[in-house]
Design an enzyme around this catalytic site. Structure first.
Site, PDB file in Angstrom:
ATOM      1  N   TYR A  96       9.217  11.342  12.530  1.00 23.21           N
ATOM      2  CA  TYR A  96       9.923  10.159  12.043  1.00 23.21           C
ATOM      3  C   TYR A  96      10.985   9.731  13.051  1.00 23.21           C
ATOM      4  O   TYR A  96      11.382  10.498  13.933  1.00 23.21           O
ATOM      5  CB  TYR A  96      10.562  10.454  10.680  1.00 23.21           C
ATOM      6  CG  TYR A  96      10.912   9.226   9.888  1.00 23.21           C
ATOM      7  CD1 TYR A  96       9.944   8.279   9.569  1.00 23.21           C
ATOM      8  CD2 TYR A  96      12.220   9.006   9.459  1.00 23.21           C
ATOM      9  CE1 TYR A  96      10.263   7.148   8.830  1.00 23.21           C
ATOM     10  CE2 TYR A  96      12.549   7.879   8.708  1.00 23.21           C
ATOM     11  CZ  TYR A  96      11.562   6.956   8.402  1.00 23.21           C
ATOM     12  OH  TYR A  96      11.892   5.827   7.689  1.00 23.21           O
ATOM     13  N   ASN A 195      -1.803  -1.671  -2.462  1.00 26.25           N
ATOM     14  CA  ASN A 195      -1.649  -0.687  -3.541  1.00 26.25           C
ATOM     15  C   ASN A 195      -0.577   0.343  -3.234  1.00 26.25           C
ATOM     16  O   ASN A 195      -0.343   1.254  -4.032  1.00 26.25           O
ATOM     17  CB  ASN A 195      -2.977   0.022  -3.809  1.00 26.25           C
ATOM     18  CG  ASN A 195      -3.504   0.729  -2.585  1.00 26.25           C
ATOM     19  OD1 ASN A 195      -3.531   0.147  -1.498  1.00 26.25           O
ATOM     20  ND2 ASN A 195      -3.956   1.968  -2.736  1.00 26.25           N
ATOM     21  N   VAL A 198       5.318  -0.178  -1.543  1.00 29.57           N
ATOM     22  CA  VAL A 198       5.855  -1.455  -1.076  1.00 29.57           C
ATOM     23  C   VAL A 198       4.976  -2.595  -1.573  1.00 29.57           C
ATOM     24  O   VAL A 198       5.470  -3.614  -2.065  1.00 29.57           O
ATOM     25  CB  VAL A 198       5.949  -1.482   0.462  1.00 29.57           C
ATOM     26  CG1 VAL A 198       6.285  -2.890   0.955  1.00 29.57           C
ATOM     27  CG2 VAL A 198       7.006  -0.501   0.952  1.00 29.57           C
ATOM     28  N   ASP A 219     -11.740  -0.554   0.737  1.00 24.93           N
ATOM     29  CA  ASP A 219     -12.791  -0.356  -0.255  1.00 24.93           C
ATOM     30  C   ASP A 219     -12.767   1.086  -0.746  1.00 24.93           C
ATOM     31  O   ASP A 219     -12.407   2.011  -0.008  1.00 24.93           O
ATOM     32  CB  ASP A 219     -14.157  -0.674   0.348  1.00 24.93           C
ATOM     33  CG  ASP A 219     -15.227  -0.843  -0.724  1.00 24.93           C
ATOM     34  OD1 ASP A 219     -14.864  -0.898  -1.919  1.00 24.93           O
ATOM     35  OD2 ASP A 219     -16.416  -0.910  -0.355  1.00 24.93           O
ATOM     36  N   MET A 290      -0.154   2.894   8.813  1.00 26.67           N
ATOM     37  CA  MET A 290      -0.956   3.974   8.249  1.00 26.67           C
ATOM     38  C   MET A 290      -2.217   4.269   9.064  1.00 26.67           C
ATOM     39  O   MET A 290      -2.706   5.393   9.068  1.00 26.67           O
ATOM     40  CB  MET A 290      -1.322   3.646   6.804  1.00 26.67           C
ATOM     41  CG  MET A 290      -0.144   3.670   5.856  1.00 26.67           C
ATOM     42  SD  MET A 290      -0.620   3.570   4.120  1.00 26.67           S
ATOM     43  CE  MET A 290      -1.385   1.954   4.056  1.00 26.67           C
TER      44      MET A 290
END
Length: 377
Positions: A96, A195, A198, A219, A290
């Site tokens: 991070y 989803n 955020v 999907d 991501m």
């Protein structure tokens, strides 16, 4: 900041600590937080500690740690609930942007209840709910001694899970919807990772403002159920990533205006496809990656559509506004008002006892995780 862990025994602790904690605790497990060895009682906390960076399942351990005494401008809090976010995992892994000194307690977000205040504390009182003002504070623990200036209060009539998950994802969504384009009712926003925590906050805050959302998700076998859930919370359109490159997008834009704003939490090809659908002069804001792939911007998007490509990190926003608490206070007040009105709910959550942290960490790291893991203290 959370005051440093005291990893060696303290020799004194006011007896009132025990009475305050036992009186005000919402969720108290069997057993005592206090050492009963010879001499004055020592206030201790159970904490998820990591002494080196690495795989969370290997480096995070539940330990007992002693706390320092409460200073004049400090507060003693009982942690109530704290989620496991991707940034928490990245911090433990050592990847991070900000890393705490080791050993460190995990967790950047959560809600606590004040059970005792120092003699010079003026802005907080016993019973208040508080959340951290900044990241890297170590919320995965049962009890903490905090500086008054490092927490901010919330109304305690909102749901516990909403309070525990308020400081990161809803704040990120709020700022991105507010700070980059002048969005008005009837405008639209497109986002991937719809989803995510955020993404769900974006849907609800946008809906409360009369803004349409085009929500892109990967999907999956349960796509229909996910689509129905996102629409139920206010999402206007829910589409698969593959649809971004198909002619059906033209049909969608016959009833929905081209978006002024694109929100990217994925990166890679997904981000490039979002750019394709922005209206002239629109903005794409990246807040996550991501896919772990770079954002590629077509030359044509820059020349012929004059798009703006920006980034956002809510931690930096909080630090930039730390000298003026009014902006943060105003944002939290507006978000809490939406919660009280039933217009903003917590993401789907699974409550996990602190002692079951291993299972919670493993689940939080799985792909297509449908529920946020929240540690209940």
């Amino acid at each position: 900041m959370w005051l440093p862990l005291c990893l060696r025994s303290q020799t004194a602790c006011r007896g009132s600590y025990a009475a305050a904690l036992l009186k005000c605790s919402r969720r108290w497990e069997n057993g005592s937080l206090f050492s009963h060895s010879a001499g004055p009682a020592v206030l201790t906390s159970k904490a998820l500690l990591f002494r080196k960076h690495g795989d969370p399942s290997k480096v995070v351990q539940l330990e007992d740690v002693d706390l320092p005494p409460i200073g004049a401008k400090d507060v003693l809090v009982k942690m109530l609930a704290a989620p496991i976010n991707p940034s928490d995992i990245n911090m433990i892994q050592g990847t991070y942007a900000i890393l705490p000194d080791l050993p460190a307690v995990g967790g950047n977000e959560g809600v606590a209840q004040i059970v005792e205040v120092g003699g010079q504390v003026t802005s907080l009182k016993t019973g208040d709910w508080v959340i951290p003002k900044d990241a890297g504070l170590g919320t995965w623990r049962t009890v903490a001694v905090l500086a008054e200036d490092d927490v901010i209060s919330l109304p305690n009539d909102i749901p516990l899970l909403s309070a525990a998950t308020l400081g990161v994802n809803p704040c990120t969504a709020f700022r991105m919807l507010s700070d980059f384009e002048d969005l008005k009712p009837g405008d639209s926003v497109i986002q991937n990772a719809a989803n995510s925590g955020v993404g769900q906050a974006v849907i609800q805050i946008a809906a409360a403002r009369g803004i349409s959302t085009i929500n892109v998700v990967r999907d999956r076998p349960e796509f229909t159920q996910l689509s129905d859930r996102l629409k139920a919370m206010g999402g206007t359109h829910v589409i698969k990533e593959e649809a971004l490159r198909r002619p059906e997008m033209k049909e969608l834009f016959k009833t929905c205006p081209k978006p002024k704003l694109a929100l990217n939490g994925v990166g890679g090809k997904s981000a490039t496809e979002l750019l394709r659908h922005l209206q002239y002069g629109g903005s794409m804001v990246t807040y996550g990656g991501m896919a772990k792939q770079p954002v590629t911007v077509p030359v044509s998007a820059l020349i012929f559509k004059d798009v703006k490509v920006r980034g956002f990190w809510v931690t930096q926003w909080k630090r930039d506004h730390s000298s003026d608490g009014n902006a943060f206070r105003a944002m939290l007040d507006e978000l809490c008002h939406l919660i009280q009105q039933g217009k903003l709910t917590a993401p789907a959550c699974t409550e996990v006892g602190l002692q079951d942290y291993g299972k919670a960490l493993d689940t939080a790291m799985q792909p297509f995780t449908s529920a946020k893991q929240v540690l209940i203290m």
